[in-house]
Write a protein that holds these residues in place. Structure first.
Motif, short mmCIF file in Angstrom:
data_model
loop_
_atom_site.label_atom_id
_atom_site.label_comp_id
_atom_site.label_asym_id
_atom_site.label_seq_id
_atom_site.Cartn_x
_atom_site.Cartn_y
_atom_site.Cartn_z
N GLY A 22 -8.00 1.01 -1.01
CA GLY A 22 -8.24 1.50 -2.36
C GLY A 22 -7.54 0.60 -3.35
O GLY A 22 -7.01 -0.47 -2.99
N ALA A 23 -7.50 1.05 -4.58
CA ALA A 23 -7.01 0.21 -5.69
C ALA A 23 -5.59 -0.34 -5.47
O ALA A 23 -5.25 -1.40 -5.98
N LYS A 27 -3.36 -4.06 -6.52
CA LYS A 27 -2.37 -3.94 -7.59
C LYS A 27 -1.48 -5.18 -7.68
O LYS A 27 -1.16 -5.66 -8.77
N PHE A 34 -6.17 3.50 -10.55
CA PHE A 34 -6.85 4.48 -11.39
C PHE A 34 -5.97 5.67 -11.77
O PHE A 34 -5.95 6.10 -12.91
N ARG A 35 -5.26 6.21 -10.77
CA ARG A 35 -4.65 7.51 -11.00
C ARG A 35 -3.14 7.50 -11.12
O ARG A 35 -2.54 8.56 -11.20
N TRP A 42 -7.41 5.60 -15.36
CA TRP A 42 -7.86 6.93 -15.79
C TRP A 42 -6.78 7.69 -16.56
O TRP A 42 -7.02 8.79 -17.05
N GLN A 101 -12.98 0.78 -1.17
CA GLN A 101 -13.48 1.48 -2.36
C GLN A 101 -13.41 0.55 -3.57
O GLN A 101 -13.87 0.91 -4.65
N SER A 190 -6.62 8.89 -1.68
CA SER A 190 -7.37 9.80 -0.80
C SER A 190 -7.91 11.01 -1.54
O SER A 190 -7.93 12.11 -1.00
N VAL A 192 -10.94 10.68 -3.62
CA VAL A 192 -12.35 10.56 -3.95
C VAL A 192 -13.22 10.63 -2.70
O VAL A 192 -13.01 9.88 -1.73
N ASN A 213 1.31 2.95 1.85
CA ASN A 213 1.29 3.34 0.44
C ASN A 213 2.75 3.55 0.02
O ASN A 213 3.52 4.11 0.79
N ASP A 215 3.72 5.63 -2.09
CA ASP A 215 3.88 7.05 -2.41
C ASP A 215 3.18 7.93 -1.38
O ASP A 215 2.31 7.46 -0.65
N GLY A 229 5.45 1.58 1.28
CA GLY A 229 5.73 0.34 0.58
C GLY A 229 4.46 -0.29 0.08
O GLY A 229 3.36 0.25 0.23
N SER A 231 1.36 -2.78 -0.05
CA SER A 231 0.53 -3.36 1.01
C SER A 231 0.69 -4.88 1.09
O SER A 231 0.57 -5.46 2.16
P1 OAD Z 1 -6.08 5.54 -7.04
O1 OAD Z 1 -5.63 4.98 -8.35
O2 OAD Z 1 -6.53 6.95 -7.01
O3 OAD Z 1 -4.90 5.38 -5.96
C1 OAD Z 1 -4.20 4.17 -5.81
C2 OAD Z 1 -3.18 4.35 -4.72
O4 OAD Z 1 -2.54 3.10 -4.51
C3 OAD Z 1 -2.08 5.37 -5.03
O5 OAD Z 1 -1.94 6.27 -3.94
C4 OAD Z 1 -0.82 4.51 -5.19
O6 OAD Z 1 0.34 5.18 -4.72
C5 OAD Z 1 -1.17 3.35 -4.28
N1 OAD Z 1 -0.45 2.09 -4.56
C6 OAD Z 1 0.12 1.67 -5.72
N2 OAD Z 1 0.65 0.46 -5.58
C7 OAD Z 1 0.43 0.07 -4.30
C8 OAD Z 1 0.74 -1.09 -3.54
N3 OAD Z 1 1.37 -2.13 -4.09
N4 OAD Z 1 0.36 -1.13 -2.24
C9 OAD Z 1 -0.30 -0.08 -1.68
N5 OAD Z 1 -0.61 1.04 -2.35
C10 OAD Z 1 -0.27 1.12 -3.64
O7 OAD Z 1 -7.21 4.54 -6.47
P2 OAD Z 1 -8.29 4.80 -5.32
O8 OAD Z 1 -7.76 5.72 -4.28
O9 OAD Z 1 -8.79 3.47 -4.91
O10 OAD Z 1 -14.08 4.89 -7.96
O11 OAD Z 1 -9.41 5.53 -6.15
C11 OAD Z 1 -10.63 5.82 -5.53
C12 OAD Z 1 -11.77 5.66 -6.49
O12 OAD Z 1 -11.52 6.37 -7.70
C13 OAD Z 1 -12.01 4.24 -6.96
O13 OAD Z 1 -12.79 3.48 -6.04
C14 OAD Z 1 -12.75 4.44 -8.25
C15 OAD Z 1 -11.93 5.56 -8.84
O14 OAD Z 1 -12.60 6.37 -9.73
C16 OAD Z 1 -15.12 4.23 -8.43
O15 OAD Z 1 -15.02 3.22 -9.12
C17 OAD Z 1 -16.43 4.79 -8.01
#
Ligand code: OAD
Length: 246
Positions: A22-23, A27, A34-35, A42, A101, A190, A192, A213, A215, A229, A231
């Motif tokens: 995921g995002a 980073k 996003f969240r 968002w 994603q 986790s 979406v 992750n 968090d 930690g 990724s």
């Molecule tokens: P989120 O923004 O919901 O979650 C990002 C996660 O990355 C969080 O759990 C953070 O703790 C974690 N994180 C932050 N820094 C990190 C790092 N350096 N290494 C590893 N993890 C880290 O993003 P997604 O779960 O990807 O949808 O969101 C899912 C979907 O929601 C996206 O694909 C997008 C969005 O709306 C669409 O575009 C359709």
């Protein structure tokens, strides 16, 4: 972070490993998630105004402009060591599959080929009316172009809220997930669906579930191993310790 020895042993024995990203994975390349509070997209922008089919019909210029801005900053970043480690995993593991994603294309740019871009790719476009891919669109135009076939709006080839995933992508993702011996959930909140249900499906089928992750997430209580930690640090360490140790 110490990688648990029993996880290293499990990974070495496994032939079928699936990673879902995921995002968070992007980073460290400089792309906001996003969240996350404060920095998440968002937290600053309303997804209902920018990432739904209704929003695009209502105000195509606004949505196109937002995607143009995102394309610009994504086009200026590079894959980070986390992406590179996932390419190495594809090379080392007999049946490795990467499900992402992320729409930023960084996994493909890094070199992963057994890759499912579940939510599409921000640099591709398609016709809003017919869904057919449209090549050669100038992504940095300041107004949405029209489909040369039907005159309909051209849109980014990404999955918006309320839309279905491409059936063939989802089917392949389900198939590799069901067969996985180890499932890695990396950098995703986790939250979406349907992506969020993939680790649970793998768990049901007896896979070992690992979360990477910094968090906790809603998935944390269900996983076998939590690697806390970034990724970009943990993945290279995991690959080095598991496959390159002497
Ligand atoms: P989120 O923004 O919901 O979650 C990002 C996660 O990355 C969080 O759990 C953070 O703790 C974690 N994180 C932050 N820094 C990190 C790092 N350096 N290494 C590893 N993890 C880290 O993003 P997604 O779960 O990807 O949808 O969101 C899912 C979907 O929601 C996206 O694909 C997008 C969005 O709306 C669409 O575009 C359709």
């Amino acid at each position: 972070m110490k990688i648990p020895d029993d996880l290293v042993q499990i990974l070495r024995k496994s032939r079928r490993i699936v990673a879902l990203t995921g995002a968070g994975v992007s980073k460290e390349s400089g792309i906001p998630t996003f969240r996350e509070a404060q920095t998440g997209l968002w937290a600053k922008y309303d997804p209902m105004q920018l990432a739904t089919p209704q929003a695009y019909r209502r105000n195509p210029a606004l949505v196109w402009d937002w995607y143009r801005w995102r394309r610009k900053y994504i086009s200026e970043v590079e894959p980070n060591p986390g992406h590179v480690a996932l390419v190495e995993m594809e090379r080392l593991i007999p049946e490795f599959y990467l499900i992402t994603q992320n729409i930023d294309g960084l996994h493909r740019q890094a070199g992963n080929e057994k890759l499912i871009e579940l939510h599409g790719n921000i640099f591709r476009n398609k016709c809003f009316e017919e869904g057919i891919p449209i090549d050669g669109v100038d992504n940095f135009r300041d107004f949405p172009p029209q489909c040369p076939e039907c005159g309909g709006l051209i849109r980014p080839d990404v999955v918006w809220f309320g839309e279905n995933l491409l059936a063939e992508n989802l089917e392949l993702a389900l198939q590799v997930t069901q067969a996985a011996e180890v499932f890695l959930s990396i950098g995703t909140s986790s939250l979406v669906q349907p992506a969020a249900s993939l680790p649970l499906l793998a768990l049901e089928r007896g896979a070992v579930i690992v979360q990477i992750n910094p968090d906790d997430t809603i998935l944390t209580p269900q996983v076998h191993f939590v690697l806390r930690g970034a990724s970009g640090e943990i993945l290279p360490q995991l690959v080095r310790i598991t496959w390159n140790s002497v």
